[in-house]
Scaffold this motif. Structure first.
Motif, PDB file in Angstrom:
ATOM      1  N   GLU A  86       0.856  -1.159   0.113  1.00  0.00           N
ATOM      2  CA  GLU A  86       0.011   0.006  -0.030  1.00  0.00           C
ATOM      3  C   GLU A  86       0.795   1.359   0.008  1.00  0.00           C
ATOM      4  O   GLU A  86       0.475   2.332  -0.437  1.00  0.00           O
ATOM      5  CB  GLU A  86      -0.958   0.051   1.334  1.00  0.00           C
ATOM      6  CG  GLU A  86      -2.065  -1.092   1.088  1.00  0.00           C
ATOM      7  CD  GLU A  86      -2.925  -1.115   2.443  1.00  0.00           C
ATOM      8  OE1 GLU A  86      -2.655  -0.296   3.182  1.00  0.00           O
ATOM      9  OE2 GLU A  86      -3.759  -1.857   2.344  1.00  0.00           O
ATOM     10  N   ASP A  87       2.016   1.353   0.693  1.00  0.00           N
ATOM     11  CA  ASP A  87       2.875   2.507   0.715  1.00  0.00           C
ATOM     12  C   ASP A  87       3.563   2.544  -0.531  1.00  0.00           C
ATOM     13  O   ASP A  87       4.473   1.550  -0.938  1.00  0.00           O
ATOM     14  CB  ASP A  87       3.472   2.400   1.941  1.00  0.00           C
ATOM     15  CG  ASP A  87       4.657   3.556   1.968  1.00  0.00           C
ATOM     16  OD1 ASP A  87       5.599   3.780   1.439  1.00  0.00           O
ATOM     17  OD2 ASP A  87       4.379   4.163   3.226  1.00  0.00           O
ATOM     18  N   ASP A  88       3.627   3.626  -1.373  1.00  0.00           N
ATOM     19  CA  ASP A  88       4.081   3.705  -2.802  1.00  0.00           C
ATOM     20  C   ASP A  88       5.701   3.534  -2.617  1.00  0.00           C
ATOM     21  O   ASP A  88       6.393   3.123  -3.430  1.00  0.00           O
ATOM     22  CB  ASP A  88       3.811   4.921  -3.404  1.00  0.00           C
ATOM     23  CG  ASP A  88       2.471   4.889  -3.760  1.00  0.00           C
ATOM     24  OD1 ASP A  88       1.723   3.865  -4.103  1.00  0.00           O
ATOM     25  OD2 ASP A  88       1.675   5.898  -4.140  1.00  0.00           O
ATOM     26  N   ARG A 106       6.902   0.053  -1.786  1.00  0.00           N
ATOM     27  CA  ARG A 106       6.810  -0.756  -3.151  1.00  0.00           C
ATOM     28  C   ARG A 106       8.089  -0.284  -4.047  1.00  0.00           C
ATOM     29  O   ARG A 106       8.708  -1.196  -4.436  1.00  0.00           O
ATOM     30  CB  ARG A 106       5.547  -0.455  -3.734  1.00  0.00           C
ATOM     31  CG  ARG A 106       5.245  -1.422  -4.857  1.00  0.00           C
ATOM     32  CD  ARG A 106       3.845  -1.368  -5.351  1.00  0.00           C
ATOM     33  NE  ARG A 106       3.569   0.017  -5.879  1.00  0.00           N
ATOM     34  CZ  ARG A 106       2.735   0.799  -5.078  1.00  0.00           C
ATOM     35  NH1 ARG A 106       2.028   0.389  -4.225  1.00  0.00           N
ATOM     36  NH2 ARG A 106       2.341   1.954  -5.822  1.00  0.00           N
ATOM     37  N   GLU A 107       8.210   1.114  -4.087  1.00  0.00           N
ATOM     38  CA  GLU A 107       9.616   1.491  -5.057  1.00  0.00           C
ATOM     39  C   GLU A 107      10.582   0.818  -4.510  1.00  0.00           C
ATOM     40  O   GLU A 107      11.583   0.573  -5.458  1.00  0.00           O
ATOM     41  CB  GLU A 107       9.577   3.061  -5.133  1.00  0.00           C
ATOM     42  CG  GLU A 107       8.126   3.465  -5.923  1.00  0.00           C
ATOM     43  CD  GLU A 107       8.169   5.075  -6.241  1.00  0.00           C
ATOM     44  OE1 GLU A 107       9.172   5.768  -5.583  1.00  0.00           O
ATOM     45  OE2 GLU A 107       7.317   5.468  -6.731  1.00  0.00           O
TER      46      GLU A 107
END
Length: 256
Positions: free
Chosen positions: A236-238, A241-242
């Motif tokens: 959920e946390d961009d 994830r990146e």
């Protein structure tokens, strides 16, 4: 002081693909599973991007063992990269309460003679629980990557919804991928699905990309990046994830 459990054997289904010879010297050092409790109604997450190496060597044994209890209407998300170990294993047991959710996204990236595995047991103990497991593997040379995932649905765990998606990409014919999703269902009103595939890069897609002027190596990297990224879509946390995708891309560079 607790007694040391006997070394596993290949007769134990959860260890059927394990490197027991590599495990033997470090077995006494294993302290048992780390216990995680998610209180009712709360949401927690964990990321594992590097395995703790037990014997201190670069290509040694790295093992993570988690025992997770997820309370009623709570959620736990676990995302991982399994790569930097001669023998690497992430073992997870998750027990879900009423209306609880468990999310797992895992990437296995191996080369040389590495043996890497993700082993899960998800227990739907109460009604209305959901779980989703996505595992993607990219394996080169003589590496072995395995996923063994067992979903257990208790008799009273009606309205359970559980899914497993396991895919492996072999960069060399000498690499090995093992996938064993398993369902044990005692309830009669459930939705459970699993799928497992092992393959190679799509030659037609590579040809198409080359015909559009993309260098072959870059085309391979793009396809593999998209393949591995599936494991982290649910983060959920961009920013997290990146970070996960960047680490995975760096590891892929070493495989190509």
């Amino acid at each position: 002081m607790s007694a040391i459990l006997p070394l596993p054997t290949w007769r134990d289904e959860a260890w059927r693909y394990g490197d027991l010879k590599a495990l033997e010297p470090v077995w006494p050092k294993l302290a048992g599973p780390e216990k995680i409790v998610v209180p009712a109604g709360e949401k927690l997450s964990r990321q594992i991007f590097e395995l703790p190496i037990l014997d201190g060597t670069k290509d040694g044994v790295g093992i993570v063992d988690l025992d997770i209890t997820i309370g009623d209407n709570a959620a736990f998300a676990l995302h991982m990269l399994v790569s930097a170990a001669g023998y690497g294993r992430v073992q997870v047991k998750a027990t879900l309460g009423k209306g609880a959710h468990f999310e797992l996204g895992g990437a296995i990236l191996g080369s040389g003679s590495q043996t890497l595995e993700i082993v899960t047991e998800v227990i739907h103990a109460e009604p209305n629980g959901t779980s989703n497991q996505v595992v993607r593997s990219v394996l080169a040379e003589k590496a072995t990557g395995s996923f063994l995932g067992k979903v257990n649905v208790a008799r009273n765990a009606q309205k359970t919804d559980a899914a497993q998606s396991v895919k492996a990409m072999l960069l060399d014919r000498t690499a090995t991928a093992n996938a064993k999703p398993e369902l044990e269902i005692f309830a009669d009103d459930v939705k459970c699905a699993h799928g497992a595939t092992v393959g190679e890069l799509d030659k037609q897609a590579l040809f198409y990309m080359a015909s559009r002027g993309l260098p072959p190596e870059q085309a391979r990297k793009l396809m593999l990046h998209a393949f591995i990224a599936d494991a982290f879509v649910s983060m959920e946390d961009d920013a997290e994830r990146e970070t996960a995708e960047h680490k995975a891309l760096n590891l892929l560079e070493n495989l190509l």
